[in-house]
Design a protein around this motif. Sequence first.
Motif, PDB file in Angstrom:
ATOM      1  N   GLY A 143       2.008  23.527  -8.524  1.00  7.72           N
ATOM      2  CA  GLY A 143       1.911  24.977  -8.579  1.00  7.72           C
ATOM      3  C   GLY A 143       0.496  25.498  -8.765  1.00  7.72           C
ATOM      4  N   LYS A 144      -0.494  24.627  -8.539  1.00  5.43           N
ATOM      5  CA  LYS A 144      -1.890  25.057  -8.732  1.00  5.43           C
ATOM      6  C   LYS A 144      -2.451  25.731  -7.487  1.00  5.43           C
ATOM      7  CE  LYS A 144      -3.157  21.352 -11.913  1.00  5.43           C
ATOM      8  NZ  LYS A 144      -3.675  19.993 -11.801  1.00  5.43           N
ATOM      9  N   LEU A 145      -1.751  25.562  -6.374  1.00  4.13           N
ATOM     10  CA  LEU A 145      -2.230  26.143  -5.119  1.00  4.13           C
ATOM     11  C   LEU A 145      -1.200  27.126  -4.608  1.00  4.13           C
ATOM     12  CD1 LEU A 145      -3.790  23.588  -2.591  1.00  4.13           C
ATOM     13  CD2 LEU A 145      -4.617  25.853  -3.182  1.00  4.13           C
ATOM     14  N   ARG A 146      -1.599  28.372  -4.489  1.00  3.13           N
ATOM     15  CA  ARG A 146      -0.681  29.365  -3.925  1.00  3.13           C
ATOM     16  C   ARG A 146      -1.300  29.961  -2.679  1.00  3.13           C
ATOM     17  NH1 ARG A 146       0.142  30.648  -9.174  1.00  3.13           N
ATOM     18  NH2 ARG A 146       2.064  29.819 -10.062  1.00  3.13           N
ATOM     19  N   PHE A 147      -0.436  30.252  -1.717  1.00  6.10           N
ATOM     20  CA  PHE A 147      -0.934  30.765  -0.441  1.00  6.10           C
ATOM     21  C   PHE A 147      -0.612  32.231  -0.275  1.00  6.10           C
ATOM     22  CE2 PHE A 147      -0.250  26.217   0.121  1.00  6.10           C
ATOM     23  CZ  PHE A 147      -1.494  25.843   0.604  1.00  6.10           C
ATOM     24  N   ARG A 148      -1.496  32.877   0.489  1.00  3.13           N
ATOM     25  CA  ARG A 148      -1.238  34.270   0.854  1.00  3.13           C
ATOM     26  C   ARG A 148       0.007  34.305   1.722  1.00  3.13           C
ATOM     27  NH1 ARG A 148      -5.164  35.628   4.374  1.00  3.13           N
ATOM     28  NH2 ARG A 148      -6.621  33.932   4.066  1.00  3.13           N
ATOM     29  N   ASN A 149       0.704  35.412   1.703  1.00  2.78           N
ATOM     30  CA  ASN A 149       1.921  35.507   2.488  1.00  2.78           C
ATOM     31  C   ASN A 149       1.683  36.064   3.878  1.00  2.78           C
ATOM     32  OD1 ASN A 149       4.353  34.438   1.641  1.00  2.78           O
ATOM     33  ND2 ASN A 149       4.426  35.845  -0.106  1.00  2.78           N
ATOM     34  N   SER A 150       0.402  36.309   4.164  1.00  2.50           N
ATOM     35  CA  SER A 150       0.085  37.075   5.368  1.00  2.50           C
ATOM     36  C   SER A 150      -0.050  36.211   6.628  1.00  2.50           C
ATOM     37  CB  SER A 150      -1.224  37.830   5.138  1.00  2.50           C
ATOM     38  OG  SER A 150      -2.215  36.890   4.747  1.00  2.50           O
ATOM     39  N   ALA A 151      -0.021  34.878   6.459  1.00 11.50           N
ATOM     40  CA  ALA A 151      -0.265  34.022   7.622  1.00 11.50           C
ATOM     41  C   ALA A 151       0.888  34.109   8.614  1.00 11.50           C
ATOM     42  CB  ALA A 151      -0.439  32.583   7.164  1.00 11.50           C
ATOM     43  N   LYS A 152       0.514  34.018   9.873  1.00  7.24           N
ATOM     44  CA  LYS A 152       1.546  33.881  10.905  1.00  7.24           C
ATOM     45  C   LYS A 152       0.919  32.989  11.959  1.00  7.24           C
ATOM     46  CE  LYS A 152       5.040  36.499  13.397  1.00  7.24           C
ATOM     47  NZ  LYS A 152       5.146  35.436  14.385  1.00  7.24           N
ATOM     48  N   LEU A 153       1.206  31.719  11.834  1.00  9.76           N
ATOM     49  CA  LEU A 153       0.471  30.733  12.622  1.00  9.76           C
ATOM     50  C   LEU A 153       1.415  29.648  13.106  1.00  9.76           C
ATOM     51  CD1 LEU A 153      -2.599  30.691  13.137  1.00  9.76           C
ATOM     52  CD2 LEU A 153      -2.822  29.106  11.212  1.00  9.76           C
ATOM     53  N   ARG A 154       1.338  29.403  14.411  1.00  6.73           N
ATOM     54  CA  ARG A 154       2.127  28.317  14.986  1.00  6.73           C
ATOM     55  C   ARG A 154       1.150  27.177  15.255  1.00  6.73           C
ATOM     56  NH1 ARG A 154       6.945  27.603  18.348  1.00  6.73           N
ATOM     57  NH2 ARG A 154       6.329  26.312  20.116  1.00  6.73           N
ATOM     58  N   ILE A 155       1.367  26.048  14.576  1.00  2.00           N
ATOM     59  CA  ILE A 155       0.388  24.961  14.669  1.00  2.00           C
ATOM     60  C   ILE A 155       1.069  23.632  15.022  1.00  2.00           C
ATOM     61  CG2 ILE A 155      -1.221  25.943  12.983  1.00  2.00           C
ATOM     62  CD1 ILE A 155       0.116  23.666  11.097  1.00  2.00           C
ATOM     63  N   THR A 156       0.248  22.693  15.438  1.00  2.00           N
ATOM     64  CA  THR A 156       0.740  21.325  15.554  1.00  2.00           C
ATOM     65  C   THR A 156      -0.191  20.436  14.745  1.00  2.00           C
ATOM     66  OG1 THR A 156       1.580  19.643  17.063  1.00  2.00           O
ATOM     67  CG2 THR A 156      -0.524  20.652  17.656  1.00  2.00           C
ATOM     68  N   TYR A 157       0.311  19.272  14.359  1.00  2.00           N
ATOM     69  CA  TYR A 157      -0.504  18.364  13.562  1.00  2.00           C
ATOM     70  C   TYR A 157      -0.804  17.092  14.355  1.00  2.00           C
ATOM     71  CZ  TYR A 157      -1.899  15.037   9.954  1.00  2.00           C
ATOM     72  OH  TYR A 157      -2.581  14.089   9.237  1.00  2.00           O
ATOM     73  N   SER A 214       4.561  23.640   3.496  1.00  2.00           N
ATOM     74  CA  SER A 214       4.590  24.404   2.240  1.00  2.00           C
ATOM     75  C   SER A 214       3.908  25.758   2.374  1.00  2.00           C
ATOM     76  CB  SER A 214       3.860  23.648   1.125  1.00  2.00           C
ATOM     77  OG  SER A 214       4.359  22.371   0.974  1.00  2.00           O
ATOM     78  N   ILE A 215       3.168  25.941   3.464  1.00  2.00           N
ATOM     79  CA  ILE A 215       2.405  27.185   3.599  1.00  2.00           C
ATOM     80  C   ILE A 215       3.289  28.249   4.252  1.00  2.00           C
ATOM     81  CG2 ILE A 215       0.284  28.254   4.454  1.00  2.00           C
ATOM     82  CD1 ILE A 215      -0.930  25.448   4.683  1.00  2.00           C
ATOM     83  N   PRO A 216       3.524  29.360   3.549  1.00  2.00           N
ATOM     84  CA  PRO A 216       4.382  30.393   4.127  1.00  2.00           C
ATOM     85  C   PRO A 216       3.762  30.957   5.406  1.00  2.00           C
ATOM     86  CG  PRO A 216       3.675  30.995   1.882  1.00  2.00           C
ATOM     87  CD  PRO A 216       2.999  29.720   2.215  1.00  2.00           C
ATOM     88  N   GLY A 217       4.582  31.163   6.407  1.00  2.00           N
ATOM     89  CA  GLY A 217       4.099  31.760   7.659  1.00  2.00           C
ATOM     90  C   GLY A 217       3.510  30.755   8.617  1.00  2.00           C
ATOM     91  N   VAL A 218       3.376  29.503   8.181  1.00  2.00           N
ATOM     92  CA  VAL A 218       2.861  28.467   9.079  1.00  2.00           C
ATOM     93  C   VAL A 218       4.048  27.694   9.656  1.00  2.00           C
ATOM     94  CG1 VAL A 218       1.587  26.281   9.203  1.00  2.00           C
ATOM     95  CG2 VAL A 218       0.602  28.236   7.993  1.00  2.00           C
ATOM     96  N   GLU A 219       4.112  27.699  10.971  1.00  2.00           N
ATOM     97  CA  GLU A 219       5.203  26.975  11.628  1.00  2.00           C
ATOM     98  C   GLU A 219       4.635  25.705  12.249  1.00  2.00           C
ATOM     99  OE1 GLU A 219       8.239  27.468  15.418  1.00  2.00           O
ATOM    100  OE2 GLU A 219       6.775  29.039  15.000  1.00  2.00           O
ATOM    101  N   LEU A 220       5.152  24.579  11.787  1.00  2.00           N
ATOM    102  CA  LEU A 220       4.668  23.286  12.300  1.00  2.00           C
ATOM    103  C   LEU A 220       5.528  22.859  13.485  1.00  2.00           C
ATOM    104  CD1 LEU A 220       2.984  20.635  12.101  1.00  2.00           C
ATOM    105  CD2 LEU A 220       4.687  19.821  10.465  1.00  2.00           C
ATOM    106  N   VAL A 221       4.879  22.681  14.626  1.00  2.50           N
ATOM    107  CA  VAL A 221       5.586  22.218  15.824  1.00  2.50           C
ATOM    108  C   VAL A 221       5.124  20.792  16.104  1.00  2.50           C
ATOM    109  CG1 VAL A 221       6.136  22.751  18.228  1.00  2.50           C
ATOM    110  CG2 VAL A 221       5.393  24.578  16.690  1.00  2.50           C
ATOM    111  N   GLU A 222       6.056  19.871  16.179  1.00  9.30           N
ATOM    112  CA  GLU A 222       5.670  18.473  16.388  1.00  9.30           C
ATOM    113  C   GLU A 222       5.442  18.174  17.866  1.00  9.30           C
ATOM    114  OE1 GLU A 222       4.866  16.125  14.389  1.00  9.30           O
ATOM    115  OE2 GLU A 222       5.716  16.662  12.425  1.00  9.30           O
ATOM    116  N   MET A 223       4.437  17.359  18.118  1.00  8.50           N
ATOM    117  CA  MET A 223       4.225  16.852  19.468  1.00  8.50           C
ATOM    118  C   MET A 223       5.254  15.768  19.736  1.00  8.50           C
ATOM    119  SD  MET A 223       0.170  16.293  19.728  1.00  8.50           S
ATOM    120  CE  MET A 223      -0.648  16.763  18.212  1.00  8.50           C
ATOM    121  N   GLU A 224       5.558  15.568  21.011  1.00 11.31           N
ATOM    122  CA  GLU A 224       6.479  14.495  21.360  1.00 11.31           C
ATOM    123  C   GLU A 224       5.873  13.150  20.900  1.00 11.31           C
ATOM    124  OE1 GLU A 224       7.313  14.265  25.514  1.00 11.31           O
ATOM    125  OE2 GLU A 224       9.344  13.522  25.147  1.00 11.31           O
TER     126      GLU A 224
END
Lengths: 247, 429
Positions: free
Chosen positions: A117-131, A153-163
């Motif tokens: 709980g030491k790291l909190r994120f802003r709620n404003s992100a809206k990001l579609r990402i891949t790793y 764990s980051i609100p508003g971040v959507e993780l899309v996996e590569m095949e």
Amino acid sequence: MGSRFLYWPGCTTSYLLPELSERMGGLLGRLGIDFKLLSGKERCCGYPLVLLGDYESFSSLAVDVVDLISAEEPEAVITNCPGCYRCFTEFYPRFLGRNSFKVMHSTRLIYDAIKDGKLRFRNSAKLRITYHDPCDLGRHSGIYDVPRNILTSIPGVELVEMERSRESARCCGGGGLLRLSISQLSTQIAVTRIKDDIAPLNVDAIVTACPTCLKNLRDGVSISKLIYDTKDFNVLDIVELVDMLIE
Amino acid sequence: MSSWFESYKEEITRELENEVLRVALERFSKTYWNARNSALRRLPYYNYYRKRAREIKAWSIEHLGELLKMVKENVESLGGSFYLARNADAAVEYISKVCDGRNARLVVKSKSMVTEEISLNEALIKKGIEVVETDLGEWIIQLRNEKPSHIIYPAIHLTTEEIAHTFSKALGSNVPADALKLVRIARERLRQKFVDADVGISGANVIAADTGTVFVIENEGNARFSTNAPSVHICVSGIEKVVPTVEDALLISRVITPNATGQLMPVYISLITGPSRTADIELKLTLGVHGPKEYHMVLVDNGRSKMMKDSDFKEASYCIRCGACLSECPVYREIGGIIWSYKYMGGIGAIWTAFTHGLEKAAPIAFTCAVCGRCKAVCPMEINIPEMILKLRERLLKAGLTPQQLINISNNIRNLNNPFGIIREVEKA
């Protein structure tokens, strides 16, 4: 003396991506982590020597690096470089016959901070990402879930996996010293990663956790854009993404 | 020592700019990925098979001496000949003698990487023998006077369009870029060759010691023709292919197939146990009926024993030649296997080359590896190829075969504390 942690950026971050080491330092500061840098005393971890098969030079360098680090008596060494991480955790014990110091990859530190709980994120992100899994972190060190856990764990971040992800991830092309030795081939591998694996996902950004991947994928993005008209993807280290979205 | 590396890098650049190669490998990489994944999804016991396969190979390499003795005894008791060739020259000499003995004028071949390794075709052609490759991919590259670019797919560096172009040139007529039409042409052109051939030469995917049985895996049917139609069959393979039993060999065949081609089973697995025979007339054993009368098994060492005795590289001899490591390799995806080989290509090819053809030939192959570990992840035998690449690089360094450009990285680390050669003013503490 006295600092609990030693931040080891590694050569690629330190020499080629100083802004990343600043971000990392800033993040550590915000987390209230007591750390220090070796600054001018910093050495190469020796991983390139392992990749060259120069085990003789590596062994003697490793002894020096262990002395250098031990003198600081850190509780753990923190690095954002998977190459250094693999080198410290796999090749140092193998060649020196002992575990000399504790090493944490930046992703472990960040994820622990999130869990505590030491790291909190802003709620404003809206990001579609891949790793993108770095070879030295994923296949060579078995760390696949920790970075993904951070991202989800980051609100508003959507993780899309590569095949092709996790153990099937295609290398960025920067491995095995190719980026330094046969750079054209190295970049072409990155272009294929972008064009074949990432472009179809329609993401906003590519997140990785390795400075070499970061550099190579950035090169790949610009060339792929030029040749294949793919998107001008933002390529971010997970440290940068976290630091950008922190509350 | 840098000059060869510079010219090799120029070759890489040319391959990166090779439009046909780029299109061919893009198509291949996608098709293979889908085919293998869908096959593995349909093989619930795959992991059991491959783990057992590794145990079988590990045991076989440890007991190779006795297994080879069994193979020899079995082949000879069946009326065949067995020859253990210490090196490439000995193998070529033996095979040439067999061909001479039969006054062979035409030899048909089914796919065999070992015959590539020992440069058999060149030697036979020099003797005035017509040598015809009958595997479609091998036939295509033979028409183009090229070497195989993949151990499973020798012509994978070519597109349909380019193959049509090659056929048009060879036939002197305009052939459309249509796979079906191209295959029909191969069928028409090669059919009579099987009948006319004096000798058929094949490889072997696995060999069972307990019966001396050779397993030849294929889809096209050309290996059946090549090993069956001529009156002489010579099977040429490596000593590491021998496993204890027929069941072991079948299990390994089942591991090879999905990894090689994404099939659950190949169309054909030919199990060949000696020359053809009959006892239909008064139970009198007579050799040579419809199949070959004369049968030779030539197993080649050519550096393999040395590899097996070398603890750093022993596991490379567990390789079942499925080609999955190449098919999934990100470097192979860009440059293919023509320039990234001497005879054997890619990461595992670097290791094999070091033992079959020496360190010098292995050097460019070894220094093109990204050490990314994708090959190790996909290898059914869990061969640690990236680790072996590092150990090979160590030997190359000791042999003075490391490119100067890479030595410079080492010097930079020593002199400037970083691999890039960046001079940085030391901050005053």
